[in-house]
Write a protein that holds these residues in place. Structure first.
Motif, PDB file in Angstrom:
ATOM      1  N   ILE A  12       0.864  -1.169   0.000  1.00 47.79           N
ATOM      2  CA  ILE A  12       0.000   0.000   0.000  1.00 47.79           C
ATOM      3  C   ILE A  12       0.904   1.223   0.000  1.00 47.79           C
ATOM      4  O   ILE A  12       1.832   1.334   0.802  1.00 47.79           O
ATOM      5  CB  ILE A  12      -0.939   0.032   1.231  1.00 47.79           C
ATOM      6  CG1 ILE A  12      -1.758  -1.249   1.324  1.00 47.79           C
ATOM      7  CG2 ILE A  12      -1.835   1.277   1.188  1.00 47.79           C
ATOM      8  CD1 ILE A  12      -2.677  -1.511   0.147  1.00 47.79           C
ATOM      9  N   VAL A  13       0.637   2.129  -0.936  1.00 47.78           N
ATOM     10  CA  VAL A  13       1.404   3.367  -1.069  1.00 47.78           C
ATOM     11  C   VAL A  13       0.434   4.531  -0.929  1.00 47.78           C
ATOM     12  O   VAL A  13      -0.676   4.497  -1.462  1.00 47.78           O
ATOM     13  CB  VAL A  13       2.123   3.412  -2.442  1.00 47.78           C
ATOM     14  CG1 VAL A  13       2.787   4.760  -2.673  1.00 47.78           C
ATOM     15  CG2 VAL A  13       3.134   2.280  -2.546  1.00 47.78           C
ATOM     16  N   THR A  14       0.850   5.560  -0.199  1.00 44.42           N
ATOM     17  CA  THR A  14       0.032   6.755  -0.005  1.00 44.42           C
ATOM     18  C   THR A  14       0.512   7.860  -0.931  1.00 44.42           C
ATOM     19  O   THR A  14       1.708   8.119  -1.026  1.00 44.42           O
ATOM     20  CB  THR A  14       0.115   7.231   1.457  1.00 44.42           C
ATOM     21  OG1 THR A  14      -0.378   6.195   2.309  1.00 44.42           O
ATOM     22  CG2 THR A  14      -0.708   8.489   1.687  1.00 44.42           C
ATOM     23  N   LEU A  15      -0.435   8.490  -1.601  1.00 42.80           N
ATOM     24  CA  LEU A  15      -0.179   9.655  -2.445  1.00 42.80           C
ATOM     25  C   LEU A  15      -0.773  10.847  -1.717  1.00 42.80           C
ATOM     26  O   LEU A  15      -1.953  10.849  -1.380  1.00 42.80           O
ATOM     27  CB  LEU A  15      -0.845   9.468  -3.812  1.00 42.80           C
ATOM     28  CG  LEU A  15      -0.852  10.658  -4.775  1.00 42.80           C
ATOM     29  CD1 LEU A  15       0.557  11.071  -5.157  1.00 42.80           C
ATOM     30  CD2 LEU A  15      -1.671  10.331  -6.014  1.00 42.80           C
ATOM     31  N   ASP A  22      -7.452  14.878   2.404  1.00 43.20           N
ATOM     32  CA  ASP A  22      -7.225  13.462   2.695  1.00 43.20           C
ATOM     33  C   ASP A  22      -6.089  12.960   1.810  1.00 43.20           C
ATOM     34  O   ASP A  22      -5.501  13.728   1.064  1.00 43.20           O
ATOM     35  CB  ASP A  22      -8.519  12.673   2.428  1.00 43.20           C
ATOM     36  CG  ASP A  22      -8.623  11.411   3.264  1.00 43.20           C
ATOM     37  OD1 ASP A  22      -7.626  11.026   3.906  1.00 43.20           O
ATOM     38  OD2 ASP A  22      -9.698  10.789   3.260  1.00 43.20           O
ATOM     39  N   THR A  23      -5.813  11.677   1.878  1.00 44.39           N
ATOM     40  CA  THR A  23      -4.779  11.087   1.035  1.00 44.39           C
ATOM     41  C   THR A  23      -5.401  10.047   0.114  1.00 44.39           C
ATOM     42  O   THR A  23      -6.530   9.614   0.312  1.00 44.39           O
ATOM     43  CB  THR A  23      -3.677  10.408   1.884  1.00 44.39           C
ATOM     44  OG1 THR A  23      -4.273   9.391   2.682  1.00 44.39           O
ATOM     45  CG2 THR A  23      -2.955  11.411   2.764  1.00 44.39           C
ATOM     46  N   VAL A  24      -4.629   9.634  -0.879  1.00 45.13           N
ATOM     47  CA  VAL A  24      -5.038   8.599  -1.814  1.00 45.13           C
ATOM     48  C   VAL A  24      -4.216   7.356  -1.491  1.00 45.13           C
ATOM     49  O   VAL A  24      -3.018   7.448  -1.243  1.00 45.13           O
ATOM     50  CB  VAL A  24      -4.772   9.056  -3.270  1.00 45.13           C
ATOM     51  CG1 VAL A  24      -5.050   7.944  -4.256  1.00 45.13           C
ATOM     52  CG2 VAL A  24      -5.584  10.301  -3.584  1.00 45.13           C
ATOM     53  N   GLN A  25      -4.862   6.197  -1.483  1.00 52.43           N
ATOM     54  CA  GLN A  25      -4.170   4.936  -1.234  1.00 52.43           C
ATOM     55  C   GLN A  25      -4.129   4.124  -2.525  1.00 52.43           C
ATOM     56  O   GLN A  25      -5.156   3.926  -3.176  1.00 52.43           O
ATOM     57  CB  GLN A  25      -4.910   4.122  -0.160  1.00 52.43           C
ATOM     58  CG  GLN A  25      -5.043   4.825   1.178  1.00 52.43           C
ATOM     59  CD  GLN A  25      -3.718   4.930   1.899  1.00 52.43           C
ATOM     60  OE1 GLN A  25      -3.050   3.933   2.103  1.00 52.43           O
ATOM     61  NE2 GLN A  25      -3.348   6.137   2.271  1.00 52.43           N
ATOM     62  N   LEU A  26      -2.916   3.676  -2.862  1.00 54.45           N
ATOM     63  CA  LEU A  26      -2.716   2.827  -4.029  1.00 54.45           C
ATOM     64  C   LEU A  26      -2.290   1.449  -3.561  1.00 54.45           C
ATOM     65  O   LEU A  26      -1.477   1.332  -2.645  1.00 54.45           O
ATOM     66  CB  LEU A  26      -1.602   3.391  -4.919  1.00 54.45           C
ATOM     67  CG  LEU A  26      -1.653   4.866  -5.294  1.00 54.45           C
ATOM     68  CD1 LEU A  26      -0.404   5.260  -6.067  1.00 54.45           C
ATOM     69  CD2 LEU A  26      -2.901   5.174  -6.092  1.00 54.45           C
ATOM     70  N   SER A  43      12.321   2.605  -3.875  1.00 55.07           N
ATOM     71  CA  SER A  43      12.747   3.977  -4.129  1.00 55.07           C
ATOM     72  C   SER A  43      11.922   5.012  -3.356  1.00 55.07           C
ATOM     73  O   SER A  43      12.236   6.198  -3.393  1.00 55.07           O
ATOM     74  CB  SER A  43      12.691   4.282  -5.621  1.00 55.07           C
ATOM     75  OG  SER A  43      11.352   4.338  -6.060  1.00 55.07           O
ATOM     76  N   LEU A  44      10.868   4.561  -2.674  1.00 60.82           N
ATOM     77  CA  LEU A  44      10.028   5.485  -1.908  1.00 60.82           C
ATOM     78  C   LEU A  44      10.771   6.008  -0.691  1.00 60.82           C
ATOM     79  O   LEU A  44      11.599   5.297  -0.131  1.00 60.82           O
ATOM     80  CB  LEU A  44       8.736   4.784  -1.476  1.00 60.82           C
ATOM     81  CG  LEU A  44       7.809   4.358  -2.612  1.00 60.82           C
ATOM     82  CD1 LEU A  44       6.634   3.577  -2.070  1.00 60.82           C
ATOM     83  CD2 LEU A  44       7.327   5.543  -3.424  1.00 60.82           C
ATOM     84  N   PRO A  45      10.520   7.234  -0.254  1.00 59.74           N
ATOM     85  CA  PRO A  45       9.524   8.184  -0.764  1.00 59.74           C
ATOM     86  C   PRO A  45       9.997   8.865  -2.052  1.00 59.74           C
ATOM     87  O   PRO A  45      11.186   9.061  -2.264  1.00 59.74           O
ATOM     88  CB  PRO A  45       9.396   9.208   0.363  1.00 59.74           C
ATOM     89  CG  PRO A  45      10.722   9.191   1.037  1.00 59.74           C
ATOM     90  CD  PRO A  45      11.229   7.777   0.913  1.00 59.74           C
ATOM     91  N   ILE A  46       9.022   9.215  -2.877  1.00 59.40           N
ATOM     92  CA  ILE A  46       9.287   9.947  -4.108  1.00 59.40           C
ATOM     93  C   ILE A  46       8.510  11.255  -4.042  1.00 59.40           C
ATOM     94  O   ILE A  46       7.307  11.254  -3.798  1.00 59.40           O
ATOM     95  CB  ILE A  46       8.839   9.141  -5.351  1.00 59.40           C
ATOM     96  CG1 ILE A  46       9.695   7.881  -5.514  1.00 59.40           C
ATOM     97  CG2 ILE A  46       8.895  10.008  -6.603  1.00 59.40           C
ATOM     98  CD1 ILE A  46       9.219   6.941  -6.612  1.00 59.40           C
ATOM     99  N   LEU A 125       4.832  10.369  -2.809  1.00 60.48           N
ATOM    100  CA  LEU A 125       4.445   8.961  -2.710  1.00 60.48           C
ATOM    101  C   LEU A 125       5.264   8.358  -1.579  1.00 60.48           C
ATOM    102  O   LEU A 125       6.499   8.436  -1.603  1.00 60.48           O
ATOM    103  CB  LEU A 125       4.737   8.221  -4.011  1.00 60.48           C
ATOM    104  CG  LEU A 125       3.861   8.636  -5.191  1.00 60.48           C
ATOM    105  CD1 LEU A 125       4.588   8.390  -6.501  1.00 60.48           C
ATOM    106  CD2 LEU A 125       2.549   7.890  -5.154  1.00 60.48           C
ATOM    107  N   VAL A 126       4.583   7.775  -0.577  1.00 62.33           N
ATOM    108  CA  VAL A 126       5.263   7.215   0.584  1.00 62.33           C
ATOM    109  C   VAL A 126       4.704   5.835   0.911  1.00 62.33           C
ATOM    110  O   VAL A 126       3.570   5.511   0.554  1.00 62.33           O
ATOM    111  CB  VAL A 126       5.147   8.124   1.835  1.00 62.33           C
ATOM    112  CG1 VAL A 126       5.830   9.461   1.600  1.00 62.33           C
ATOM    113  CG2 VAL A 126       3.688   8.332   2.221  1.00 62.33           C
TER     114      VAL A 126
END
Length: 128
Positions: A12-15, A22-26, A43-46, A125-126
């Motif tokens: 799960i990555v947070t944008l 709020d945030t977006v979850q990928l 490579s995160l965070p980007i 992206l984290v």
């Protein structure tokens, strides 16, 4: 004898970006493009800039990878990686592409927020 470690099936990555409520979850699903996803996740965070182009959101994410199970179309909410552009793509609607992309996963929350992204906005992206 080596102990066997069970594989992680998805990440799960947070944008996030300034000004968003709020945030977006990928969800990045490893079996779709395992090499690309591992290299991206490591490579995160980007921190990057957004390019909004019609029905796609592009986020610069320069990683070295190769073609994996490529496709030439995306469905709304799907996430992919463009090797030629070195960018993460998020589809705002079902779309056919002129280049092959590596599928990566999907948006699992906050899809309505993504439509508010505009070219030039800075995002991060984290790992979640």
């Amino acid at each position: 004898m080596k102990e066997r470690v069970e594989g992680i099936e998805s990440y799960i990555v947070t944008l996030r970006w300034e000004g968003a409520d709020d945030t977006v979850q990928l969800e990045l699903i490893r079996h779709l493009s395992p090499i690309t996803i591992e290299r991206f996740y490591r490579s995160l965070p980007i921190r990057s800039m957004v390019v909004s182009s019609g029905e796609l959101i592009y986020i610069s994410a320069p990683i070295e990878t190769r073609s994996e199970k490529t496709r030439n179309s995306m469905r709304k909410g799907h996430v992919a990686y463009s090797i030629s552009k070195k960018m993460l793509l998020i589809a705002l609607s079902d779309i056919r592409l002129s280049e092959p992309i590596n599928p990566m996963g999907k948006v699992i929350s906050g899809m309505e927020l993504i439509r508010g992204l505009r070219t030039g906005m800075n995002v991060e992206l984290v790992r979640s």
